[in-house]
Scaffold this active site. Structure first.
Site, PDB file in Angstrom:
ATOM      1  N   ARG A 178      -4.965   1.655   7.343  1.00  0.00           N
ATOM      2  CA  ARG A 178      -5.832   0.662   6.482  1.00  0.00           C
ATOM      3  C   ARG A 178      -6.816   0.183   7.589  1.00  0.00           C
ATOM      4  NH1 ARG A 178      -5.771   2.595   2.126  1.00  0.00           N
ATOM      5  NH2 ARG A 178      -4.682   1.883   0.364  1.00  0.00           N
TER       6      ARG A 178
ATOM      7  N   HIS B 127     -13.114   6.946   3.191  1.00  0.00           N
ATOM      8  CA  HIS B 127     -11.657   6.901   2.479  1.00  0.00           C
ATOM      9  C   HIS B 127     -11.337   8.027   1.834  1.00  0.00           C
ATOM     10  CE1 HIS B 127      -8.717   3.600   1.072  1.00  0.00           C
ATOM     11  NE2 HIS B 127      -8.163   4.895   0.807  1.00  0.00           N
TER      12      HIS B 127
HETATM   13  P1  NAP Z   1       5.455   4.007   3.401  1.00  0.00           P
HETATM   14  O1  NAP Z   1       6.288   5.131   2.923  1.00  0.00           O
HETATM   15  O2  NAP Z   1       5.774   2.566   2.841  1.00  0.00           O
HETATM   16  O3  NAP Z   1       5.826   3.988   5.190  1.00  0.00           O
HETATM   17  C1  NAP Z   1       5.124   2.755   5.900  1.00  0.00           C
HETATM   18  C2  NAP Z   1       5.680   3.044   7.093  1.00  0.00           C
HETATM   19  O4  NAP Z   1       5.298   1.813   7.857  1.00  0.00           O
HETATM   20  C3  NAP Z   1       7.303   2.685   7.246  1.00  0.00           C
HETATM   21  O5  NAP Z   1       7.644   3.803   8.162  1.00  0.00           O
HETATM   22  C4  NAP Z   1       7.383   1.513   7.705  1.00  0.00           C
HETATM   23  O6  NAP Z   1       8.645   1.044   8.435  1.00  0.00           O
HETATM   24  C5  NAP Z   1       6.280   1.256   8.660  1.00  0.00           C
HETATM   25  N1  NAP Z   1       5.998  -0.328   8.671  1.00  0.00           N
HETATM   26  C6  NAP Z   1       5.483  -1.241   7.722  1.00  0.00           C
HETATM   27  N2  NAP Z   1       5.462  -2.609   8.272  1.00  0.00           N
HETATM   28  C7  NAP Z   1       5.753  -2.402   9.435  1.00  0.00           C
HETATM   29  C8  NAP Z   1       5.754  -3.370  10.454  1.00  0.00           C
HETATM   30  N3  NAP Z   1       5.461  -4.578  10.249  1.00  0.00           N
HETATM   31  N4  NAP Z   1       6.078  -2.961  11.903  1.00  0.00           N
HETATM   32  C9  NAP Z   1       6.421  -1.494  12.192  1.00  0.00           C
HETATM   33  N5  NAP Z   1       6.398  -0.658  10.946  1.00  0.00           N
HETATM   34  C10 NAP Z   1       6.008  -0.971   9.869  1.00  0.00           C
HETATM   35  O7  NAP Z   1       4.029   4.168   3.308  1.00  0.00           O
HETATM   36  P2  NAP Z   1       3.089   5.806   3.484  1.00  0.00           P
HETATM   37  O8  NAP Z   1       3.251   6.209   1.842  1.00  0.00           O
HETATM   38  O9  NAP Z   1       3.640   6.532   4.427  1.00  0.00           O
HETATM   39  O10 NAP Z   1       1.499   5.016   3.379  1.00  0.00           O
HETATM   40  C11 NAP Z   1       1.195   4.508   4.587  1.00  0.00           C
HETATM   41  C12 NAP Z   1      -0.130   3.922   4.536  1.00  0.00           C
HETATM   42  O11 NAP Z   1      -1.181   4.911   4.188  1.00  0.00           O
HETATM   43  C13 NAP Z   1      -0.372   3.143   2.864  1.00  0.00           C
HETATM   44  O12 NAP Z   1       0.155   1.677   2.778  1.00  0.00           O
HETATM   45  C14 NAP Z   1      -1.652   3.112   2.886  1.00  0.00           C
HETATM   46  O13 NAP Z   1      -2.459   1.898   3.365  1.00  0.00           O
HETATM   47  C15 NAP Z   1      -2.183   4.415   3.635  1.00  0.00           C
HETATM   48  N6  NAP Z   1      -3.063   5.273   2.999  1.00  0.00           N
HETATM   49  C16 NAP Z   1      -4.115   5.838   3.082  1.00  0.00           C
HETATM   50  C17 NAP Z   1      -4.817   6.771   2.273  1.00  0.00           C
HETATM   51  C18 NAP Z   1      -6.217   7.377   2.481  1.00  0.00           C
HETATM   52  O14 NAP Z   1      -6.638   7.943   2.014  1.00  0.00           O
HETATM   53  N7  NAP Z   1      -6.670   6.911   3.770  1.00  0.00           N
HETATM   54  C19 NAP Z   1      -3.886   7.374   1.271  1.00  0.00           C
HETATM   55  C20 NAP Z   1      -2.738   6.881   1.057  1.00  0.00           C
HETATM   56  C21 NAP Z   1      -2.207   6.032   1.942  1.00  0.00           C
HETATM   57  P3  NAP Z   1      10.090   1.408   7.662  1.00  0.00           P
HETATM   58  O15 NAP Z   1      10.240   2.770   7.336  1.00  0.00           O
HETATM   59  O16 NAP Z   1      10.963   0.803   8.673  1.00  0.00           O
HETATM   60  O17 NAP Z   1      10.103   0.467   6.379  1.00  0.00           O
END
Ligand code: NAP
Length: 310
Positions: free
Chosen positions: A225, A273
């Site tokens: 993000r 994006h």
């Molecule tokens: P997810 O499964 O919820 O994973 C989030 C990861 O971030 C987890 O490992 C979490 O730790 C870690 N995290 C969250 N807060 C943290 C903090 N304060 N300090 C350290 N680590 C932290 O999410 P995801 O499905 O992988 O997606 C991640 C992000 O990618 C989405 O939220 C979105 O913003 C982005 N995204 C972008 C696109 C694009 O097209 N550009 C598409 C899809 C998603 P824990 O494992 O310990 O909970």
């Protein structure tokens, strides 16, 4: 009783999703009716996107879950009217798209492809390219996307570090957590990939102090993000050479305004994006699965933790 599923992600999306969703509901033999309009008190599930007309969830008194078509939930998670369970999108096609995007850009930096793409006639200086095991790559965020990316990068043999909120064990990745873990992770990151959600705990994580911890000339790939990065600090780090190049897919304001310095910075690649998009066919299956679980009284998949904000 027939479950009423309100598609509240907009008319344009409905055109794309109508048939795949009906097929997915059918495939699971669900007694469900997909609608784009219904009295709020009759709705059992809401399919949602940030652009949705539905922003006040108070009248949806019977609604068992709000099913987000997006992986990121920062635009809805803080909505005070939302008391229903909120599920985010974890779609295998979206995950594959992210893996391909990140691997493509990591390999581009690893192999120094830009030097060859922009080479001038006569620029013939062959150097032995490094192998992946000599390249340190760090991934901030080891969730659904971060782990899938790590798994793919590990098949090349990259020297991988990862960081998450909680302690993790991911094959092929040296996992870190906490503030010391972040510093450790950044200090190794010749190529840094950010796949964190945007929350109060991650906003501006990559500020001047964090960027200064990177090895000089590190590359950044941010499909997480825009708000994870302090834009001014990144531009200063790019100008000084502390960050060698950045590929940015997400921004604080989208579309990225034409006058934003990222557009013209020689060390920035802007992508609009597109790192990973939710694909209707596979996402519809995920939505139908969650409706089936709701109807059977089973816990929902990909439930968002409101306290953590993701
Ligand atoms: P997810 O499964 O919820 O994973 C989030 C990861 O971030 C987890 O490992 C979490 O730790 C870690 N995290 C969250 N807060 C943290 C903090 N304060 N300090 C350290 N680590 C932290 O999410 P995801 O499905 O992988 O997606 C991640 C992000 O990618 C989405 O939220 C979105 O913003 C982005 N995204 C972008 C696109 C694009 O097209 N550009 C598409 C899809 C998603 P824990 O494992 O310990 O909970």
């Amino acid at each position: 009783m027939t479950a009423i599923v309100l598609f509240a992600a907009g008319q344009q999306m409905y055109e794309t999703y109508r048939i795949p969703l009906m097929q997915a509901l059918d495939n699971l033999a669900l007694d469900a009716r997909l609608v784009t309009d219904a009295p709020p008190e009759c709705v059992d599930y809401i399919i949602y996107a940030p652009s949705s007309d539905v922003q006040d969830f108070t009248p949806y008194t019977r609604c068992k879950a709000v099913l987000n078509l997006w992986a990121g939930v920062e635009k809805i998670v803080g909505n005070p009217t939302l008391t229903q369970p909120l599920c985010r999108m974890v779609d295998p096609s979206l995950t594959q798209g992210m893996v391909e995007y990140v691997c493509g850009h990591v390999l581009r930096y690893h192999l120094g492809m830009d030097d060859h793409i922009h080479a001038r006639p006569g620029d013939w200086h062959p150097v032995e390219p490094p192998l992946a095991q000599e390249r340190k790559v760090a991934i901030l965020g080891l969730g659904a996307l971060g782990q899938a990316v790590a798994q793919a990068l590990s098949t090349f043999g990259f020297d991988l570090h990862g960081w998450a909120r909680s302690a993790k064990s991911v094959p092929g990745v040296r996992c870190h957590h906490g503030q010391d873990g972040l510093k450790e992770c950044l200090s190794h990151a010749q190529i840094l990939v950010t796949l964190l959600p945007l929350t109060a705990g991650t906003e501006n994580l990559l500020d001047a102090r964090a960027l200064a911890l990177l090895p000089k000339g590190a590359a950044l790939v941010n499909p997480g993000r825009g708000g994870l990065v302090d834009d001014a600090a990144l531009i200063a780090a790019l100008d000084s050479g502390q960050v060698g190049h950045a590929t940015l897919d997400v921004f604080r304001t989208e579309p990225l305004p034409a006058e934003h310095p990222f557009w013209t910075h020689p060390r920035v690649t802007v992508t609009p994006h597109i790192a990973a998009t939710t694909r209707a066919r596979t996402a519809s299956h995920v939505i139908a699965q969650n409706i089936a679980r709701g109807e059977q009284g089973l816990p929902f998949l990909h439930l968002v933790d409101r306290g953590r904000g993701y």
